[in-house]
Design an enzyme around this catalytic site. Structure first.
Site, PDB file in Angstrom:
ATOM      1  N   GLU A 179      48.598 -25.414  41.555  1.00 26.05           N
ATOM      2  CA  GLU A 179      48.266 -25.139  40.397  1.00 26.05           C
ATOM      3  C   GLU A 179      47.378 -24.046  40.502  1.00 26.05           C
ATOM      4  O   GLU A 179      46.188 -24.379  39.713  1.00 26.05           O
ATOM      5  CB  GLU A 179      47.792 -26.286  39.862  1.00 26.05           C
ATOM      6  CG  GLU A 179      49.131 -27.425  39.437  1.00 26.05           C
ATOM      7  CD  GLU A 179      48.648 -28.558  38.683  1.00 26.05           C
ATOM      8  OE1 GLU A 179      47.400 -28.728  38.348  1.00 26.05           O
ATOM      9  OE2 GLU A 179      49.513 -29.443  38.188  1.00 26.05           O
ATOM     10  N   GLU A 325      55.936 -30.686  40.278  1.00 21.28           N
ATOM     11  CA  GLU A 325      55.342 -31.622  39.638  1.00 21.28           C
ATOM     12  C   GLU A 325      55.960 -31.941  38.200  1.00 21.28           C
ATOM     13  O   GLU A 325      56.096 -30.983  37.481  1.00 21.28           O
ATOM     14  CB  GLU A 325      53.780 -31.848  39.227  1.00 21.28           C
ATOM     15  CG  GLU A 325      53.124 -31.974  40.864  1.00 21.28           C
ATOM     16  CD  GLU A 325      51.439 -31.960  40.429  1.00 21.28           C
ATOM     17  OE1 GLU A 325      50.931 -32.211  39.398  1.00 21.28           O
ATOM     18  OE2 GLU A 325      50.852 -31.390  41.571  1.00 21.28           O
TER      19      GLU A 325
END
Length: 622
Positions: A179, A325
């Protein structure tokens, strides 16, 4: 997988994977499907899987394999890799009574013991640098360097890992950094362009990948997106005039913006066939993105969010996608359940690779596949995930050519060699029959109990989708379901469709019309109160809890709490309730709307801004 794959005379000697178009394939060119889950803890201060303080590492790993998890994404930190490289170890948080096999082992030895378990049970591993520092909240930092962890040490940590496991095909992939994010207003942020600037994530990912592949050219390189990308005609120097809905930048989830690949693709030269792109995507219970504030379904999400940010890479046959995710809580917000089902269907229909977030029950904003005892599985959540796990002829398919998923003698899984050692015939393409029309009863003001006759299939039915007014609201393995969170005196239409192990979906059953009761009774009154409490606060935010109590003399079916915050305070995430507008309005979730007289429930939230108790809260019951 569909279609007739290329098949070698004998299975490959090892299990390294490669890329062909938008597919991942083995050394013989057979397409594979990476379908798994995340298990975190090595990235945190404990420097070891969470849950080992109470549950057994072998039992958890065996259960994952038996339930079809063929890939585990393991978050770690650069700090931990450098500690391992230096031979310095922090004592891991492990209950050796529950894990006698780990007695006396340091964190690296525990990790490599677990790799042996994965080999035993046919599981493969995706290693993910989740943060620079060993910190449970380390992923909040937007870039890959922090404090004493420099960009060069980030590269060196990966080089050490590549060298350490270059001969171990249990670890088949490296997720370079979790991320990367940040906006143009932030002091540091990850951008994506053609420069060699230190904050250019595209250049950093390429550099790390090339240094890894120079050591092990067989490992898959997984590259996530960032958070924002300039709109047409704008640059990274354009002002960010509205942080929430800037006209100058496209926003998406952290790691979920891969628009930059269109203009500046990752180039790995001769090793381009090791590249996989990996977006992350979440629902409104993690953060209420703008696209959740209007009616949506799988089609609108695909058109408005997924295709422009990353799904175009699959459709254009550019590269494989691995949704690193996705996941969250079920039964608390109809929008959340609708989003998760829609993304699950996109994954299953297109055989997108995925690792579900998360195994851990201690993931605050999503919950886990395991419940709080770290032993019991959340069967409702697992039933939703199951159609997105690779299955063939009613067995789960592993990524090891010799070891079946679940281990030798497994009754639930097969090996990659078993899958393609039978002549490579196409998989099951026959959909189940339509289930019977649902029957309904009992029916209350806010619920309806449904049951239906089972569907039939040439191999076997594995799950049923329950549709309300044409939208999937649940996926269950049984032939019954109770729909909750309904509105009193309202008509609904329910139907059911069946799924098999190969992901084939039946036609929907005939619909059943249901009208909920009025929910009113003789005598009594309805009323409620709301009490606010600040749980904790920090610089720039706080966590709070609201207790809702039925102060009336009759049972209530629903409640709504409202208050007003200044513009500088915004709710970031909320649980056990559904966030709405105007001001701050929270209505009950599906599971906690019905309160008997005197009964109470709570909802909680985190917010950005100074901690403050609202001047007044209003509470309405119905």
């Amino acid at each position: 997988m569909s279609g007739t794959p290329a098949v070698s005379a004998a299975p490959p000697a090892d299990d390294w994977l490669h890329v062909s178009g938008n597919q991942i394939v083995d050394a013989a060119g057979n397409p594979v499907w990476l379908t798994g889950a995340n298990w975190f803890g090595f990235n945190a201060t404990e420097r070891v899987f969470h849950g080992l303080w109470s549950a057994n590492i072998t039992d958890i790993t065996r259960q994952m394999s038996q339930r079809g998890i063929n890939l585990v994404r393991v978050p770690i930190s650069t700090q931990l890799l450098l500690e391992w490289k230096a031979g310095t170890f922090v004592a891991p948080n492990v209950n050796t009574y529950a894990n006698p096999e780990l007695t006396g082992l340091n964190s690296l030895q525990i990790f490599e013991y677990w790799l042996e378990l994965c080999e035993r049970f046919g599981i493969k591993v995706l290693l993910d640098v989740h943060s620079a520092e060993a910190d449970n909240s380390g992923h909040v930092h937007p870039v890959w360097w922090k404090g004493s962890i420099t960009p060069e040490l980030f590269y060196q940590g990966w080089e050490w890992a590549a060298n350490r496991w270059k001969n171990d095909d249990t670890i088949v992939a490296f997720d370079i950094k979790n991320e990367p994010h940040g906006t143009p207003n932030d002091t540091v942020r990850a951008k994506w362009d053609g420069s060699t600037d230190v904050d250019n994530w595209k250049h950093t990912a390429e550099t790390a990948a090339k240094r890894i592949l120079a050591i092990n050219p067989e490992v898959l390189i997984v590259v996530e997106g960032n958070e924002v990308y300039p709109r047409e005609g704008e640059t990274w120097n354009s002002p960010n005039t509205d942080p929430d809905r800037s006209p100058n930048y496209y926003y998406n989830w952290w790691g979920g913006n891969l628009r930059g690949v269109k203009d500046h693709p990752i180039s790995l030269g001769a090793n381009q066939d090791q590249l996989v792109y990996s977006p992350h995507d979440y629902g409104p219970l993690v953060f209420n993105q703008p696209w959740f504030d209007k009616p949506f379904d799988k089609t609108t999400l695909t058109d408005d969010v997924w295709r422009p940010n990353w799904f175009y890479l699959h459709e254009n046959n550019t590269a494989p996608l691995l949704i690193g995710e996705w996941g969250g809580r079920l039964g608390q917000d109809a929008r959340q359940d609708k989003w998760m089902t829609a993304l699950r269907d996109l994954i299953a229909e297109n055989k997108l690779h995925q690792t579900f977030w998360v195994l851990n029950p201690n993931s605050g904003d999503t919950g886990g596949l395991l419940l709080d005892d770290w032993k019991t599985w959340d069967e409702q959540k697992y039933a939703l995930l199951k159609p997105a796990l690779w299955q063939y002829q009613n067995r789960f398919v592993g990524l090891d050519h010799q070891v079946p998923l679940g281990g030798d003698g497994s009754t639930t899984g097969i090996s990659l060699g078993q899958r393609y050692g039978n002549g490579g015939e196409p998989g099951d393409t026959t959909a189940p029959s339509a289930p019977g029309q649902p029957t309904a009863g009992p029916i209350t003001a806010n619920s309806a109990a449904l049951s239906w006759a089972a569907a039939t299939d040439n191999v076997g039915v594995t799950a049923y989708d329950v549709l309300r007014n044409g939208t999937v609201i649940a996926t269950v393995s049984a032939t019954s379901y109770t729909a909750t969170g309904l509105t009193a005196n309202t008509a609904y239409s329910f139907s059911v469709r069946a799924r098999d192990a190969a992901g084939n979906v039946s036609a929907a059953s005939a619909a059943r019309s249901v009208t909920t009761s009025s929910g009113t009774g003789g005598g009594g009154d309805q009323g409620c109160s709301a009490t606010f409490a600040t749980i904790s606060s920090w610089n720039g935010g706080f966590q709070a809890e609201v207790t809702v109590k039925n102060t009336g003399t009759t049972a209530g079916a629903a409640w709504t709490v409202s208050w007003t915050y200044p513009s500088t305070t915004t709710v970031a995430s909320l649980w056990n309730g559904v966030l709405g507008t105007p001001a701050v309005t929270v209505r009950n979730a599906a599971h906690n709307g019905a309160l008997a007289p005197g009964a109470s429930t709570t909802f909680g939230f985190t917010a950005n801004g100074p901690a403050a108790t609202p001047a007044a809260l209003s509470c309405a019951a119905s």
